[in-house]
Design an enzyme around this catalytic site. Sequence first.
Site, PDB file in Angstrom:
ATOM      1  CG  ASP A   1      56.972   5.999 -28.245  1.00 40.10           C
ATOM      2  OD1 ASP A   1      55.889   6.628 -28.242  1.00 40.10           O
ATOM      3  OD2 ASP A   1      57.251   5.135 -29.098  1.00 40.10           O
TER       4      ASP A   1
ATOM      5  CE  LYS B   1      56.755   3.915 -33.082  1.00 38.58           C
ATOM      6  NZ  LYS B   1      56.596   3.555 -31.679  1.00 38.58           N
TER       7      LYS B   1
END
Length: 288
Positions: free
Chosen positions: A108, A72
């Site tokens: 997210d 990520k």
Amino acid sequence: MAALTGRTRLLGIIGDPIEHSLSPLIQNAAIAELGLDYCYVPFPVQGADLATALAGLAAVGVQGFNVTIPHKQAVMPLLSEVSDLAQSVGSVNTVWRIAEGWAGTNTDVLGFLAPLQALRSDWSGCRVVLLGCGGAARAVVAGCLQLGCRAIATVVRDSHKGSAFQKSWGDRAAALSIHDWSEIPDLLASADLVVNTTPLGMDPHIERSPLDDQAAQQLRSDTIAYDLIYTPSPTRFLQQAIAQGCQAIDGLEMLVQQGAAGLKIWTGAESVPVDTMRSVLKAHLGLA
Ligand code: NAP
């Protein structure tokens, strides 16, 4: 899943390991319901192969992909564009094709916010207690800043990591303070929203909670308890909160909504079947 054709466009997720990802399940269910000629595939990619994998995904015409642990952060310098939101969170979980290469963002934050925004629109007076300061906690801080929360008290077990976390937000997070776990009872007594971003209580260690029973009794009945963990549901932390009369939110909706946001980006669909994504996930996890 609809039959693959010569025109089927590819989406996917890269990570290592990738076998346990639930994203192929929820994305392909939504794709089927939308009747789109797409297929979402898990791609196991090791760290050393990340740049090669991105070039390969571009070369075979993949339209977009999710990024999970451990890539990520590492994926960010390989992208031509990174959204401001992903820059502030410090990680990318959703990538799509642009003329110059790949662009990325972090969905997210949107996923975290969705169940809160469904409850009410004004969060400006909210005092947040955030448990943990890892990767997911960054999305929570970005989300709470978007909501305009009044205070974000972050509880950490490693003061050096806590200082680095606070420093990384700079001027953007005047509302952010760092605390030791010994301060938990006082912090809980004045918390409007408590968010668990530690893995304590996650399957298979379902007997664990970030709060001992005595501390949990400090939770007020009008406090919202939010656990990013989605298995089990409810976690022990949420069970403690429910016993205090709190409203409980688990991590399932965040997972669904971050995925829904990605599918919208890749396909251009204005709405995606979130109910289907939620129900296949619940059925798979054996949740009611
Ligand atoms: P992470 O980067 O490893 O961060 C975990 C945090 O919890 C760190 O601050 C860590 O502290 C702290 N922690 C771990 N064990 C602890 C303990 N025994 N006592 C106190 N603090 C402890 O992990 P992450 O990626 O943020 O994920 C955290 C959780 O969120 C996981 O359960 C994950 O499944 C969940 N999650 C859910 C979603 C969703 O869509 N629902 C999305 C992302 C993450 P140290 O740094 O000191 O170890």
